[in-house]
Design a protein around this motif. Structure first.
Motif, PDB file in Angstrom:
ATOM      1  N   SER A 189       0.810  -1.210   0.000  1.00 55.50           N
ATOM      2  CA  SER A 189       0.000   0.000   0.000  1.00 55.50           C
ATOM      3  C   SER A 189       0.850   1.270   0.000  1.00 55.50           C
ATOM      4  O   SER A 189       0.334   2.360  -0.171  1.00 55.50           O
ATOM      5  N   GLU A 190       2.165   1.143   0.185  1.00 54.78           N
ATOM      6  CA  GLU A 190       3.025   2.329   0.157  1.00 54.78           C
ATOM      7  C   GLU A 190       3.186   2.877  -1.261  1.00 54.78           C
ATOM      8  O   GLU A 190       3.633   3.990  -1.456  1.00 54.78           O
ATOM      9  N   HIS A 191       2.809   2.110  -2.263  1.00 52.03           N
ATOM     10  CA  HIS A 191       2.892   2.538  -3.661  1.00 52.03           C
ATOM     11  C   HIS A 191       1.495   2.519  -4.281  1.00 52.03           C
ATOM     12  O   HIS A 191       1.267   1.885  -5.307  1.00 52.03           O
ATOM     13  N   VAL A 192       0.569   3.243  -3.670  1.00 52.22           N
ATOM     14  CA  VAL A 192      -0.836   3.191  -4.069  1.00 52.22           C
ATOM     15  C   VAL A 192      -1.026   3.657  -5.512  1.00 52.22           C
ATOM     16  O   VAL A 192      -1.763   3.034  -6.280  1.00 52.22           O
ATOM     17  N   HIS A 193      -0.356   4.740  -5.912  1.00 51.98           N
ATOM     18  CA  HIS A 193      -0.546   5.258  -7.268  1.00 51.98           C
ATOM     19  C   HIS A 193      -0.020   4.270  -8.311  1.00 51.98           C
ATOM     20  O   HIS A 193      -0.640   4.068  -9.346  1.00 51.98           O
ATOM     21  N   LEU A 194       1.119   3.656  -8.029  1.00 54.15           N
ATOM     22  CA  LEU A 194       1.658   2.648  -8.940  1.00 54.15           C
ATOM     23  C   LEU A 194       0.730   1.440  -9.001  1.00 54.15           C
ATOM     24  O   LEU A 194       0.458   0.904 -10.078  1.00 54.15           O
ATOM     25  N   GLN A 195       0.221   1.034  -7.859  1.00 51.44           N
ATOM     26  CA  GLN A 195      -0.702  -0.093  -7.810  1.00 51.44           C
ATOM     27  C   GLN A 195      -1.965   0.211  -8.620  1.00 51.44           C
ATOM     28  O   GLN A 195      -2.426  -0.631  -9.398  1.00 51.44           O
ATOM     29  N   ASN A 196      -2.501   1.425  -8.468  1.00 51.18           N
ATOM     30  CA  ASN A 196      -3.682   1.815  -9.247  1.00 51.18           C
ATOM     31  C   ASN A 196      -3.377   1.829 -10.742  1.00 51.18           C
ATOM     32  O   ASN A 196      -4.181   1.367 -11.557  1.00 51.18           O
ATOM     33  N   PHE A 197      -2.206   2.348 -11.102  1.00 55.23           N
ATOM     34  CA  PHE A 197      -1.816   2.394 -12.513  1.00 55.23           C
ATOM     35  C   PHE A 197      -1.724   0.991 -13.096  1.00 55.23           C
ATOM     36  O   PHE A 197      -2.305   0.704 -14.145  1.00 55.23           O
ATOM     37  N   LEU A 198      -0.992   0.118 -12.426  1.00 55.55           N
ATOM     38  CA  LEU A 198      -0.786  -1.238 -12.943  1.00 55.55           C
ATOM     39  C   LEU A 198      -2.098  -2.017 -13.008  1.00 55.55           C
ATOM     40  O   LEU A 198      -2.338  -2.766 -13.959  1.00 55.55           O
ATOM     41  N   THR A 199      -2.954  -1.831 -12.010  1.00 56.75           N
ATOM     42  CA  THR A 199      -4.249  -2.508 -12.004  1.00 56.75           C
ATOM     43  C   THR A 199      -5.119  -1.997 -13.157  1.00 56.75           C
ATOM     44  O   THR A 199      -5.728  -2.790 -13.884  1.00 56.75           O
ATOM     45  N   SER A 240     -18.065  -3.688 -17.418  1.00 55.02           N
ATOM     46  CA  SER A 240     -17.685  -3.217 -16.076  1.00 55.02           C
ATOM     47  C   SER A 240     -16.165  -3.283 -15.884  1.00 55.02           C
ATOM     48  O   SER A 240     -15.600  -2.486 -15.125  1.00 55.02           O
ATOM     49  N   VAL A 241     -15.498  -4.198 -16.577  1.00 59.46           N
ATOM     50  CA  VAL A 241     -14.035  -4.288 -16.484  1.00 59.46           C
ATOM     51  C   VAL A 241     -13.403  -3.016 -17.048  1.00 59.46           C
ATOM     52  O   VAL A 241     -12.453  -2.483 -16.486  1.00 59.46           O
ATOM     53  N   LEU A 242     -13.965  -2.509 -18.141  1.00 59.35           N
ATOM     54  CA  LEU A 242     -13.474  -1.270 -18.726  1.00 59.35           C
ATOM     55  C   LEU A 242     -13.709  -0.098 -17.772  1.00 59.35           C
ATOM     56  O   LEU A 242     -12.826   0.756 -17.590  1.00 59.35           O
ATOM     57  N   ASP A 243     -14.868  -0.066 -17.141  1.00 60.17           N
ATOM     58  CA  ASP A 243     -15.157   1.001 -16.174  1.00 60.17           C
ATOM     59  C   ASP A 243     -14.211   0.931 -14.978  1.00 60.17           C
ATOM     60  O   ASP A 243     -13.760   1.967 -14.473  1.00 60.17           O
ATOM     61  N   GLU A 244     -13.900  -0.288 -14.532  1.00 57.55           N
ATOM     62  CA  GLU A 244     -12.940  -0.445 -13.431  1.00 57.55           C
ATOM     63  C   GLU A 244     -11.555   0.050 -13.841  1.00 57.55           C
ATOM     64  O   GLU A 244     -10.870   0.705 -13.058  1.00 57.55           O
ATOM     65  N   ALA A 245     -11.154  -0.262 -15.062  1.00 56.32           N
ATOM     66  CA  ALA A 245      -9.854   0.195 -15.554  1.00 56.32           C
ATOM     67  C   ALA A 245      -9.787   1.712 -15.523  1.00 56.32           C
ATOM     68  O   ALA A 245      -8.801   2.299 -15.058  1.00 56.32           O
ATOM     69  N   LYS A 246     -10.842   2.373 -16.000  1.00 56.25           N
ATOM     70  CA  LYS A 246     -10.885   3.844 -15.982  1.00 56.25           C
ATOM     71  C   LYS A 246     -10.785   4.366 -14.547  1.00 56.25           C
ATOM     72  O   LYS A 246     -10.065   5.333 -14.282  1.00 56.25           O
TER      73      LYS A 246
END
Length: 192
Positions: A37-47, A76-82
């Motif tokens: 969780s210390e790299h939240v932005h990277l995690q969000n980007f990669l996800t 919904s997968v596309l919406d999650e990606a966005k």
């Protein structure tokens, strides 16, 4: 000396980059969700990136197989990606991920048929300021830049049919240049 935790993080980063280059999006998604969780932005980007690419794979499989299967695509997968990609951008105006996240959002909005939004994310990415491409960039980034010029050209074609074709042709010339650059990078990497 590098601590065991740092070595483990470096190995994880290298694994993620390897799977991104290979297009192994399921594994990228797994690794992104394991990332701390210390790299939240990277995690969000990669996800977000992995979900977008998995959605693209699903579309291509279903569209090739059967016209009826096109209606079965789970949007919904596309919406999650966005959603994940937008989270990545929150409060990150000067992050190295900003351009990539904007380019992926442009791709996602183009797929959704929201061509004006796609063009807006292309503009926010700053991709038009790129004069030369750094050949040391990962192939995945070069491919993303090339895709983005394609998205831009196709979005311009969809939103302004009366616009001079000269500008659109210029966009496609840039796409060809980046594609050739990526091919040259591939060939160089294969010979070394």
């Amino acid at each position: 000396m590098t601590s065991p935790k740092n070595r483990q993080q470096q190995k994880s980063d290298m694994d993620i980059e390897k799977h991104r280059e290979e297009g192994n999006w399921r594994r990228c998604l797994e690794l992104a969700q394991q990332n701390g969780s210390e790299h939240v932005h990277l995690q969000n980007f990669l996800t977000g990136e992995a979900k977008l690419e998995l959605f693209m794979e699903e579309i291509s499989k279903k569209c090739l197989n059967n016209i009826k299967e096109r209606d079965d695509i789970d949007k919904s997968v596309l919406d999650e990606a966005k959603m994940y990609l937008k989270r990545c951008l929150e409060g990150q105006a000067d992050s190295p991920l900003t351009m990539d996240a904007n380019l992926l959002l442009a791709k996602a909005y183009y797929i959704s048929g929201d061509f004006h939004d796609a063009l807006n994310y292309i503009r926010q990415s700053g991709i038009d300021t790129i004069v030369n491409i750094d050949k040391s960039l990962p192939l995945r980034v070069i491919k993303l830049i090339a895709e983005s010029f394609s998205v831009k050209g196709m979005s311009l074609a969809k939103t302004s049919p009366r616009r001079k074709l000269k500008y659109i042709d210029h966009s496609f010339d840039l796409i060809d240049g980046y594609a050739n650059n990526g091919t040259a990078t591939n060939a160089t990497a294969a010979t070394t």
